[in-house]
Design an enzyme around this catalytic site. Structure first.
Site, PDB file in Angstrom:
ATOM      1  N   ALA A   1       0.911  -0.885  -0.237  1.00  0.00           N
ATOM      2  CA  ALA A   1       0.346  -0.269   0.509  1.00  0.00           C
ATOM      3  C   ALA A   1       1.504   0.833   0.341  1.00  0.00           C
ATOM      4  O   ALA A   1       1.844   0.907   0.387  1.00  0.00           O
ATOM      5  CB  ALA A   1      -0.651  -0.139   1.038  1.00  0.00           C
TER       6      ALA A   1
ATOM      7  N   GLY B   1       0.010  -5.343   0.626  1.00  0.00           N
ATOM      8  CA  GLY B   1      -0.828  -5.113   0.158  1.00  0.00           C
ATOM      9  C   GLY B   1      -0.742  -5.622  -1.039  1.00  0.00           C
ATOM     10  O   GLY B   1      -1.345  -5.944  -2.286  1.00  0.00           O
TER      11      GLY B   1
ATOM     12  N   GLU C   1      -0.918  -9.221  -0.629  1.00  0.00           N
ATOM     13  CA  GLU C   1      -2.225  -9.311  -1.361  1.00  0.00           C
ATOM     14  C   GLU C   1      -3.026  -9.509  -2.185  1.00  0.00           C
ATOM     15  O   GLU C   1      -4.095 -10.803  -2.419  1.00  0.00           O
ATOM     16  CB  GLU C   1      -3.000  -8.855   0.767  1.00  0.00           C
ATOM     17  CG  GLU C   1      -2.176  -8.601   1.974  1.00  0.00           C
ATOM     18  CD  GLU C   1      -2.076  -7.372   2.958  1.00  0.00           C
ATOM     19  OE1 GLU C   1      -2.057  -6.257   2.898  1.00  0.00           O
ATOM     20  OE2 GLU C   1      -3.041  -7.685   4.057  1.00  0.00           O
TER      21      GLU C   1
END
Ligand code: HXC
Length: 258
Positions: free
Chosen positions: A66, A109, A112
């Site tokens: 992220a 992220g 993910e």
């Protein structure tokens, strides 16, 4: 086609390709890129000419997580209101298979996101990790859940608590990725796999994806019930008649997606 600022979108026969395109930030996932990614995925999912999708970054990074600069000064309430994580929930609603083609950094992220896809093709240079512990937080979009289901508790604990990074070969050993291929060919391999799946019976692919993913979310008995319903349902499709007739007649089937 939409005008995107952080992704590049292409079609390769029946495959939709989405390239994360913030190389200056190692494809860090900010609100815009996640929004655009969702829009592109939904658009491909609704397009009858597309049978599967590939998400990739570039050779240096799939995505380094992220966007830390976007989050750094945020309060909990601002994080909740921005709710970038809901983008990951929407990926779960995509009905067609998604393959992540990963090279270089695949962190936080980014990992993910790769794990939200249905399969991962890794280049020999891929490196998978959940380094959130270095930032004083934990994974927020499945990094403690999908990762643990994929690699098991022992390895997941080391990755989440101590920033253990898995090079591609180890990621393969631990079941995180489907295969490891040379850097020069990782995208082509992912596109080839996607093209093969995209040419298969669309309804069977759709229900097969849903049923395998259900295995991660349900008790065995519930998953078996869903699988059985889908199996019987497919006998109402023209493709089942065609597929079995073609076998009997020793010819290749022609799929209609009906
Ligand atoms: C914002 C990032 C970034 C990130 C890299 N950059 N990762 N910007 N968010 N996650 C930027 C750098 O600031 C730098 O910008 C440029 O990309 C190149 O990165 P460098 O650090 O110079 O490259 P390098 O030395 O090769 O190191 C690569 C790296 C390192 C080891 C991957 O960049 C790194 O540790 N990145 C952070 C990884 C991380 O912690 N990810 C988890 C984020 S939290 P400038 O402008 O300086 O050139 C998370 C939570 C998910 O993902 C929650 C659910 C959504």
């Amino acid at each position: 086609m939409e005008d995107y600022s952080t992704i590049l979108v292409e079609t390769h026969q029946r495959v939709g390709l989405i390239r994360l395109n913030r190389p200056e930030a190692l494809n860090a996932l900010n609100a815009t890129i996640l929004k655009e990614l969702n829009t592109a995925l939904q658009s491909f999912d609704g397009d009858e000419g597309i049978g599967a999708m590939v998400i990739t970054g570039d050779e240096r990074a799939f995505a380094a997580g992220a966007d830390i600069k976007e989050m750094a000064d945020s309060s909990a309430v601002e994080m909740l209101q921005r709710d970038n994580i809901s983008a990951f929930d929407r990926i779960m609603e995509i009905t067609k298979p998604i393959i992540a083609a990963v090279s270089g950094w695949c962190l936080g992220g980014g990992n993910e996101l790769a794990m939200s896809c249905d399969m991962i093709i890794a280049s020999e240079s891929a490196k998978f990790g959940q380094p959130e512990i270095n930032l004083g937080v934990i994974p927020g979009a499945g990094g403690t859940q999908r990762l643990t289901r994929a690699v098991g508790k022992a390895v997941a604990m080391e990755m989440v608590l101590n920033n253990r990074t898995l090079p591609a070969r180890e990621a393969l050993e631990h079941g995180l990725v489907n295969r490891v291929v040379p850097v020069e060919t990782y995208l082509e391999e992912a596109l080839k796999l996607a093209r093969e799946i995209a040419d298969r019976a669309p309804l069977a692919v759709r229900f097969g994806k849903a049923a395998v993913n259900r295995a991660f979310e349900s008790a065995l008995r519930d998953g078996l019930a869903e699988e059985r319903s889908a199996f019987y349902f497919l006998f109402s499709s023209q493709d089942q008649k065609e597929g079995m007739q073609a076998f009997v007649e020793k010819r290749k089937p022609t799929w209609q997606g009906k």
